[in-house]
Design an enzyme around this catalytic site. Structure first.
Site, PDB file in Angstrom:
ATOM      1  N   TYR A  62      -1.235   0.262  10.211  1.00  0.00           N
ATOM      2  CA  TYR A  62      -1.468  -0.475   8.968  1.00  0.00           C
ATOM      3  C   TYR A  62      -0.229  -0.407   8.060  1.00  0.00           C
ATOM      4  O   TYR A  62       0.268  -1.424   7.582  1.00  0.00           O
ATOM      5  CB  TYR A  62      -2.680   0.128   8.252  1.00  0.00           C
ATOM      6  CG  TYR A  62      -2.969  -0.407   6.878  1.00  0.00           C
ATOM      7  CD1 TYR A  62      -3.560  -1.654   6.710  1.00  0.00           C
ATOM      8  CD2 TYR A  62      -2.677   0.343   5.743  1.00  0.00           C
ATOM      9  CE1 TYR A  62      -3.845  -2.137   5.441  1.00  0.00           C
ATOM     10  CE2 TYR A  62      -2.968  -0.133   4.474  1.00  0.00           C
ATOM     11  CZ  TYR A  62      -3.547  -1.377   4.328  1.00  0.00           C
ATOM     12  OH  TYR A  62      -3.824  -1.851   3.080  1.00  0.00           O
ATOM     13  N   LYS A 117       2.194  -3.489   6.912  1.00  0.00           N
ATOM     14  CA  LYS A 117       2.431  -3.796   5.493  1.00  0.00           C
ATOM     15  C   LYS A 117       3.929  -3.740   5.176  1.00  0.00           C
ATOM     16  O   LYS A 117       4.460  -4.574   4.450  1.00  0.00           O
ATOM     17  CB  LYS A 117       1.656  -2.815   4.603  1.00  0.00           C
ATOM     18  CG  LYS A 117       0.157  -3.076   4.547  1.00  0.00           C
ATOM     19  CD  LYS A 117      -0.150  -4.305   3.699  1.00  0.00           C
ATOM     20  CE  LYS A 117      -1.628  -4.598   3.574  1.00  0.00           C
ATOM     21  NZ  LYS A 117      -1.901  -5.840   2.829  1.00  0.00           N
ATOM     22  N   SER A 148       0.817  -1.216   0.000  1.00  0.00           N
ATOM     23  CA  SER A 148       0.000   0.000   0.000  1.00  0.00           C
ATOM     24  C   SER A 148       0.851   1.267   0.000  1.00  0.00           C
ATOM     25  O   SER A 148       2.012   1.254   0.421  1.00  0.00           O
ATOM     26  CB  SER A 148      -0.854  -0.060   1.268  1.00  0.00           C
ATOM     27  OG  SER A 148      -1.307   1.187   1.663  1.00  0.00           O
TER      28      SER A 148
END
Lengths: 327, 327
Positions: free
Chosen positions: B150, B154, B126
């Site tokens: 997040y 990732k 991402s």
């Protein structure tokens, strides 16, 4: 306050312990110096007896949460997390490296989080987080691109420490250490072990093998300066750190950029031709590959703004080693 | 061959499944196309009935090793690992994000490693791995500096996939996806949910709140192109990937750089002023902070050398959405 050193029986851990006991105090949560009442040295092997009532040696598996829960309570104001599986060993035993370099680091952060008092956590990282095609001078914002499992595990632990800090679970500081030289003692399984061996063994009249080409450039820091940086890194004010540009909780410590040839010249200057004759040159592809992926120099302007210093010259580094270890 | 899609009941998972079933084959370990005999769709919820004997829906907890051991065997030539806790939710529930985005990814890699057949693993990452002070155009070697849990998770999974690939445990490919827009369905807990909502809801005659300033620049990819990239990313020859410069197993997919204002202008072009009136502007600091830390554009020359394409314009993206989802 209590202070915890993981890897407290190791070379840097013992040195740091001695330094903290001499000082007797450390900056507390409000920046004011506080007396160190207890210094916990946690390691898989027992630390030597310091003859000091403040020292509490703990033998245990650092990846075991129960051990860390015993080692950390809400009085533990500062944690120096030095325990690690070195690069060569983490490459040879993948699972062990993951368990200690990654899982134990995360469990340590989790235990700190559960305690809820936001201790300072000083975590040592490494040149090995860099790799691939590198600029001549690595900047603080050069991409992490580890080429070893050790470097991968250290890079992951850095990311975790940053996020745990951002969320207010701990007050973390990552110090990326140059390769430490000259380490006392015996060779270890680090790919960079030779960076101490080619100085230390010849000074002892023993043979040492140099496994990389003489042009290989290393980024070195003496044990003395490393200990200074660990203490200073712990005492840095969080607000000062947060005001720095860049990846804020990670600091590349100043080293000196020295080629193997220059290291040998420095050894000659301190100990003469006889010492240099003890170095045998036998390139080892496995080590060339790992060490060759590390940067030979990095930008240290952020560290310097924080008052963290490197060594003046490699000749000085050798002289300091002789002074500290060979009295 | 067997193919596994984690998050197989999700929006991208279902789309990808449909595409793979249409194709009927995928490049195998030797680069030659092989028939897909079984397509396992693993998710916490059951995937809809595809009416296709090749599909095997599995409901289970992806962080449970036993579930992954059931889903992956030595015939599993390709794994598309799409399951994730989205950004907003991973920020709200730290432990859940760590469990799914980090632990499950690692367990998946461990199960592949234990099988010993080196499957292709396509992992979606991402824009959220970037953050802090960013250059105008993010390059492949711009430092990872996630500003959310997040993004941290990732980034860690990327590092793991790279190392597992380097060691020969899997043949991994990380595709960094731009923000996907226009997603069908309902708003979700992603901080970027509005990037679909401000188009989708107005097209349905419903109100949508835009929580970021109109000048905010997003880096967008349509579902169609995302699915194309996932299939192409899986079929890429490992040797071609390894010959690329830079952080070799990570590919920033091409997106289009569009401001919220430009998105609204595109909506006006496709659906008129009436649609645009359904957008309400109410900045939300929490979302502004997360989305504002992401890059609005990145260098995609590596992706282009691999033949991976982005969209032509955001007007086309909206038209494709209408075509695919509102027939």
């Amino acid at each position: 306050m209590k202070v915890l050193i993981t890897g407290g029986a190791g070379f840097l851990g013992q040195r740091l312990a001695r330094r903290l006991l001499e000082r007797g105090e450390l900056a507390g949560p409000n920046g004011r110096a506080e007396k160190i009442s207890t210094l916990v040295l946690l390691d898989v092997a027992a630390a030597p007896d310091f003859g000091d009532a403040r020292v509490k040696a703990m033998v245990g598996d650092i990846a075991d949460r129960a051990v860390l829960e015993q080692a950390i309570d809400t009085d533990t104001t500062a944690v120096f997390h030095l325990a690690a599986i070195v690069s060569g060993q983490a490459e040879a035993d993948f699972d062990l490296g993951m368990r200690i370099n990654l899982d134990a680091s995360r469990t340590l952060l989790e235990v700190c989080r559960a305690r809820g008092h936001r201790p300072r956590v000083v975590f040592t990282s490494s040149v090995a987080v860099y790799g691939g095609t590198l600029p001549d001078v690595v900047e603080d914002d050069t991409a992490l691109n580890p080429q070893s499992s050790y470097g991968t595990q250290k890079a992951i632990a850095e990311l975790l420490l940053n996020d745990y800090t951002r969320r207010g679970f701990v007050d973390g500081r990552v110090l990326r250490l140059p390769t430490i030289s000259v380490r006392p003692g015996r060779p270890n399984a680090a790919a960079s072990s030779f960076a101490s061996g080619i100085i230390r063994e010849p000074l002892n009249g023993e043979t040492s093998v140099c496994p990389v080409p003489r042009s290989t450039r290393l980024w070195l820091l003496s044990p003395r300066r490393a200990i200074e940086a660990l203490v200073a890194g712990c005492e840095l004010d969080a607000a000062v750190l947060d005001a720095l540009p860049g990846n804020r909780r990670v600091i590349n410590l100043p080293g000196i950029s020295v080629s193997v040839d220059e290291m040998i010249a420095a050894l000659r200057e301190v100990a003469g031709d006889e010492a240099v004759k003890h170095i045998r040159h036998e390139p080892d592809d496995r080590i060339v590959k790992i060490v060759g992926s590390w940067p030979g120099r990095w930008d240290t302007s952020r560290a310097e703004r924080l008052g963290l210093r490197g060594d003046a010259s490699f000749v000085d580094v050798i002289r300091a080693y002789v002074e500290d270890e060979r009295k």
